[in-house]
Scaffold this motif. Structure first.
Motif, short mmCIF file in Angstrom:
data_model
loop_
_atom_site.label_atom_id
_atom_site.label_comp_id
_atom_site.label_asym_id
_atom_site.label_seq_id
_atom_site.Cartn_x
_atom_site.Cartn_y
_atom_site.Cartn_z
N TYR A 140 0.74 -0.92 -0.14
CA TYR A 140 0.20 0.01 -0.28
C TYR A 140 0.99 1.01 -0.22
CZ TYR A 140 -3.27 3.97 1.74
OH TYR A 140 -4.26 4.80 1.44
N VAL A 141 0.37 2.12 -0.81
CA VAL A 141 1.09 3.60 -0.96
C VAL A 141 2.07 4.46 -0.53
CG1 VAL A 141 -0.16 4.37 -2.44
CG2 VAL A 141 2.22 5.18 -3.09
N LEU A 142 0.83 4.27 0.35
CA LEU A 142 1.16 4.72 2.16
C LEU A 142 1.49 4.39 3.56
CD1 LEU A 142 -2.36 7.47 1.21
CD2 LEU A 142 -0.64 7.92 0.32
N ASP A 169 -5.82 -2.57 -1.51
CA ASP A 169 -6.34 -1.53 -1.41
C ASP A 169 -7.19 -1.38 0.02
OD1 ASP A 169 -8.61 0.85 -1.32
OD2 ASP A 169 -9.96 -0.66 -2.95
N PHE A 170 -6.04 -0.69 0.07
CA PHE A 170 -5.75 -0.95 1.68
C PHE A 170 -7.20 0.49 2.12
CE2 PHE A 170 -4.95 0.91 6.09
CZ PHE A 170 -5.03 -0.05 6.81
N HIS A 171 -7.06 1.26 1.93
CA HIS A 171 -7.96 2.22 2.26
C HIS A 171 -8.07 3.48 0.14
CE1 HIS A 171 -9.21 6.03 3.88
NE2 HIS A 171 -8.56 7.11 3.20
N PRO A 172 -10.14 3.33 0.39
CA PRO A 172 -10.69 3.07 1.00
C PRO A 172 -11.85 1.72 1.20
CG PRO A 172 -11.29 4.22 -0.89
CD PRO A 172 -10.13 3.88 -0.97
N GLY A 173 -10.70 0.66 0.05
CA GLY A 173 -11.38 -1.20 -0.19
C GLY A 173 -11.00 -1.40 1.29
N GLU A 191 -5.31 10.97 12.62
CA GLU A 191 -5.06 11.86 11.42
C GLU A 191 -5.35 11.95 10.41
OE1 GLU A 191 -5.19 13.41 14.70
OE2 GLU A 191 -4.61 15.30 14.02
N MET A 192 -5.00 11.44 9.37
CA MET A 192 -4.52 11.22 7.94
C MET A 192 -6.34 10.62 7.71
SD MET A 192 -1.32 11.33 6.00
CE MET A 192 -1.32 9.51 4.76
N LEU A 193 -6.24 9.42 8.14
CA LEU A 193 -7.23 8.46 7.38
C LEU A 193 -8.41 7.98 8.42
CD1 LEU A 193 -4.40 6.19 5.79
CD2 LEU A 193 -5.80 7.67 4.19
N LEU A 194 -8.83 8.90 9.46
CA LEU A 194 -9.66 8.45 10.76
C LEU A 194 -9.66 7.94 11.00
CD1 LEU A 194 -12.78 10.72 8.43
CD2 LEU A 194 -10.77 11.37 9.08
N ASP A 254 2.61 14.11 9.88
CA ASP A 254 1.87 13.50 9.44
C ASP A 254 0.55 13.27 10.75
OD1 ASP A 254 2.55 14.14 6.37
OD2 ASP A 254 2.14 11.65 6.39
N GLN A 274 -20.17 3.02 0.79
CA GLN A 274 -19.69 2.95 2.14
C GLN A 274 -21.16 2.76 3.17
OE1 GLN A 274 -15.65 4.06 3.62
NE2 GLN A 274 -14.71 2.68 2.32
N GLY A 315 -11.14 7.42 -2.31
CA GLY A 315 -11.44 7.65 -0.64
C GLY A 315 -10.54 8.99 0.53
N VAL A 316 -11.04 9.00 2.04
CA VAL A 316 -11.13 10.54 2.21
C VAL A 316 -9.74 10.31 2.65
CG1 VAL A 316 -11.67 9.69 4.81
CG2 VAL A 316 -11.95 11.76 3.73
N VAL A 317 -8.87 11.55 2.63
CA VAL A 317 -8.01 12.14 3.18
C VAL A 317 -7.87 13.57 4.38
CG1 VAL A 317 -5.16 12.68 3.46
CG2 VAL A 317 -5.77 11.08 1.65
N ARG A 318 -8.16 13.13 5.46
CA ARG A 318 -8.67 14.56 6.48
C ARG A 318 -6.63 15.60 6.52
NH1 ARG A 318 -11.68 14.10 11.68
NH2 ARG A 318 -12.37 13.53 10.39
N ALA A 353 -6.62 -0.57 -7.34
CA ALA A 353 -5.83 -0.09 -7.19
C ALA A 353 -4.78 0.51 -7.27
CB ALA A 353 -5.35 -1.61 -5.76
N HIS A 403 -3.87 4.37 -6.33
CA HIS A 403 -2.66 4.69 -4.55
C HIS A 403 -2.06 5.89 -5.43
CE1 HIS A 403 -1.70 0.74 -3.28
NE2 HIS A 403 -2.69 0.75 -2.97
N GLN A 457 -3.60 8.67 -4.42
CA GLN A 457 -3.40 8.64 -3.02
C GLN A 457 -2.37 9.59 -3.44
OE1 GLN A 457 -4.29 6.01 -1.17
NE2 GLN A 457 -6.62 5.89 -0.56
N ARG A 479 -0.16 16.72 1.07
CA ARG A 479 -0.86 17.36 2.25
C ARG A 479 0.07 17.85 3.07
NH1 ARG A 479 -1.22 14.30 7.25
NH2 ARG A 479 -3.12 14.83 8.62
N GLU A 495 -0.47 21.21 5.32
CA GLU A 495 -0.58 22.24 6.42
C GLU A 495 0.65 22.81 7.39
OE1 GLU A 495 -0.62 18.27 8.62
OE2 GLU A 495 -2.66 17.55 8.54
#
Lengths: 193, 219, 281
Positions: free
Chosen positions: B6-8, B32-36, B114-117, B172, C18, C90-93, C219, C223, C226, C233, C237
């Motif tokens: 997963y790239v992040l 697909d870790f996030h969001p999948g 903080e980043m992916l809730l 982060d 979702q 997908g979400v990123v805060r 995927a 990626h 993201q 990001r 910040e």
């Protein structure tokens, strides 16, 4: 690197040729912190759009417009820097005199303490003379050059005898850690009371 | 060698970074870790019941812990990265490999929050993260006094790669590296290594590339 | 205090894929809200005091509003073309102003430094002139004929190409980017940035894409996008001040920043100031 000064956050950097400089930590283009930037030659460039600034603060290059000579009005605020005895000093405005010299002492490391100077003095059992606090442990002394960052935080530069050997320096570093723990305990207890 | 990636993920990045530094090409299988939440799906749960990534597959061997992957890559291709030439150094490498899991549990969890809730008590995670950073800072100061630029030696080892990603990404999760000058120097040393690759959130050191020569008319 | 004119707008509050009966608790401009699937299968959004809020599902996301939207959600006709793959990124805060997040999305000059070797690379840093307008009929900001050299413009791109972009701001916290589509030169890839304002200095960002690309695994597409957004990001910040300055004097725009200048002017004209600061200090 980022640093604090009475005039606000600064980006502290060294040119390729070795000269230290201090800028207000904000690129005038889009407000990005310049301490995230990169040094190329005699300039500091912002990480966001690559705008680069010379030591005097004037913008030298805007990569989006390579043919443009940036107008002299684009500049960052600078602060006066003195680089002496391994310690970098900043003054807000023109200093009346050079920075103090600590003969026979060598800088070891810088630490942030989440406590005010009073708590550090209580932990060391001594009182700071000027900005310098001495702390004796196991018959050895370490000197702490203190710069307050607000009421509850202190930047602490650790100095040792300049003839200390590596083992003594490591012991001094550990003593400074112990002093920080003690000062932060005192500060926490003070808040709890 | 196949990496479920997963790239992040800083843990996946450890393996990509190690491979890049020693010139090993990985067959990357993006997850697909996030969001999948694919890592919790049947295919990957069958491979790794812990439901975590990275997963490294090499023939019959399946590894699910990033520290083990670093050891495996180094032992196979670049044993000097193991840092086991003296007993003391080998122990120090193991010490930092174990320590790196505390970085994951504190700074890593703060970042996910903080980043992916993802859930977590952010104040506690940050406090634990700061404590770990102080330990690392002190360790690096002592190494510097000994004349060594990296965690276990004057040359980089798997210990540095195990600790670097979560530390570099601490901001982060809202944990500043400003109070840690030795960590900042070490981070620069790691980022200056030949073959270094970045991940999102860790910027390249643009100072390592020369200023581009300007030619009129070039765009 | 003047009325927040952004209150009547539509904002993304979750991924449609979702949405479940259990739902999620989130926030919109400081007010806690709950988003779940109702018994009729539609999205149901409730505000802090339990009142029902407007809700719709479009472009992969659930949208809602704290006020009384005067218009339906903006249209993206290209997104409905058959053959496109719709990508929920997908979400990123991000701890930044929602308006700063959009402004950064409209900026190309940072590509060589922040998205190095993907969306840009030195020495190809020059920003050519492009066209910017506020289209009065649609009441949208548009930038067209934006061209930039990119080493790897998309997951489907092989090698460097000069990419053409069009940017569109149909709502204060949303932007749509139309971009050269390597497999189909006659079409545009659609990449959006939907920003949910949680507070003036905090937002959840929901990138979304509608692409012509039958080859790349899903995927990989996720990626790629993201990667791009998370590279931004750490910039977002660390901008000072946190709020977007709408009055001139605080920051120095150049010709490359004309989209940003138009965006700020359009925000100010409409009083879209949630996440903005008006007086230079």
């Amino acid at each position: 690197m980022p640093a604090q000064s009475p005039a606000g956050p600064v980006a502290l950097w060294r040119t390729r040729s070795g000269r230290a400089a201090a800028f207000a930590d904000r690129c005038p283009h889009r407000g990005m912190r310049l301490s995230h930037g990169f040094v190329r030659g005699e300039t500091l460039a912002c990480i966001y759009h690559g705008w680069s600034y010379a030591k005097a603060g004037n913008c030298q290059r805007i990569p989006a417009h390579p043919a443009l000579t940036p107008p002299d009005t684009i500049r960052v605020a600078t602060q006066h820097v003195e680089d002496g005895g391994g310690i970098i000093w900043i003054s807000v405005g023109e200093p009346a005199a050079g920075p103090p010299r600590f003969e026979g002492l060598a800088p070891l490391r810088s630490m942030v303490v989440e406590a005010g100077i009073v708590a550090l003095e209580a932990a060391a059992g001594t009182t700071a003379a000027g900005d310098l606090l001495d702390y004796t442990y196991d018959d050895r002394t370490v000197w702490l050059l203190l710069a307050p960052d607000g009421q509850a935080r202190t930047l602490m530069h650790v100095l040792v005898d300049d003839d200390s050997n590596p083992d003594e320096r490591i012991a001094a570093s550990r003593a400074a850690e112990a002093l920080r723990r003690a000062a932060e305990d005192i500060a926490r207890a003070g808040i709890a009371r | 060698m196949k990496l479920y990636d997963y790239v992040l993920s800083p843990s996946c990045y450890k393996v990509r970074l190690m491979a890049a530094l020693i010139g090993v090409t990985l067959d990357i299988r993006p997850v697909d870790f996030h969001p999948g939440r694919e890592h919790r799906g049947p295919e990957l749960m069958a491979l790794n019941p812990a439901g975590s990534i990275p997963i490294l597959e090499d023939g019959d061997l399946v590894l699910t812990e990033s520290s083990a992957m670093l050891v495996y890559l180094a032992a196979k291709t670049a044993p000097q990265w193991l840092g086991n030439d003296t007993v003391g150094r080998a122990a120090r490498v193991q010490q930092w490999l174990s320590f790196s899991h505390r970085l994951t549990a504190s700074l890593g969890a703060a970042r996910l929050h903080e980043m992916l809730l993802r859930p977590g008590n952010i104040a506690d995670l940050r406090e634990q993260g700061i404590a770990a950073l102080r330990e690392l800072e002190a360790g690096l100061v002592e190494q510097h006094i000994r004349g060594q630029r990296f965690l276990a030696s004057d040359r980089p080892t798997i210990a540095d790669i195990a600790c670097f990603p979560y530390v570099a990404l601490a901001p982060d999760g809202g944990v500043s590296l400003d109070p840690s000058p030795a960590i900042r120097l070490w981070s620069r040393a790691v980022r200056s290594l030949e073959g270094f690759i970045e991940m999102p959130g860790i910027h390249r050191l643009h100072e390592l590339t020369p200023a581009p020569v300007l030619e009129v008319g070039e765009a | 205090m003047t009325r927040n004119t952004m209150i009547d707008g539509w904002y993304p509050v979750g991924l449609a894929s979702q949405l479940d009966a259990h739902g999620r608790v989130t926030a919109l401009m400081g007010e806690p809200i709950a988003v779940r699937r109702g018994e009729d299968g539609n999205a149901k959004v409730t505000g802090g005091n339990g009142r029902d809020l407007p809700a719709c599902i479009r472009y992969g996301h659930v949208w809602s509003s704290l006020g009384d939207p005067q218009k339906p959600l903006f249209a993206i006709p290209e997104a409905d073309q058959p053959g496109r793959r719709l990508v929920d990124v997908g979400v990123v805060r991000v701890r930044c102003s929602p308006l700063r997040a959009v402004e950064n999305f409209l900026d190309i000059a940072h590509f060589p430094f922040v998205h190095t070797d993907i969306l840009g690379a030195e020495p190809h840093t020059e920003v050519q002139n492009y066209k910017v307008e506020i289209r009065e009929d649609e009441d949208e900001v548009w930038a067209t004929q934006v061209k930039f050299y990119q080493p790897q413009a998309a997951k489907s791109a092989e090698g460097g190409i000069t990419t053409e972009y069009m940017y569109r701001v149909p709502a204060p916290t949303c932007s749509v980017l139309y971009k050269t589509c390597p497999p189909r030169p006659a079409e545009w890839d659609v990449i959006t940035l939907f920003v949910q304002p949680l507070a003036e200095d905090l937002c959840d960002v929901w990138p979304w894409m509608a692409l012509f690309d039958d080859e790349t695994p899903m995927a990989d597409l996720i990626h790629f996008q993201q990667t791009i957004f998370v590279q931004d990001r750490s910039i977002l910040e660390n901008q000072i001040p946190t709020l977007l300055p709408l009055d001139p004097g605080m920051e120095i725009p150049t010709r490359a920043d004309l989209t940003s200048v138009a965006y700020r002017r359009w925000l100010k004209r409409h009083g879209y100031t949630y996440g903005a600061q008006l007086v230079a200090q």
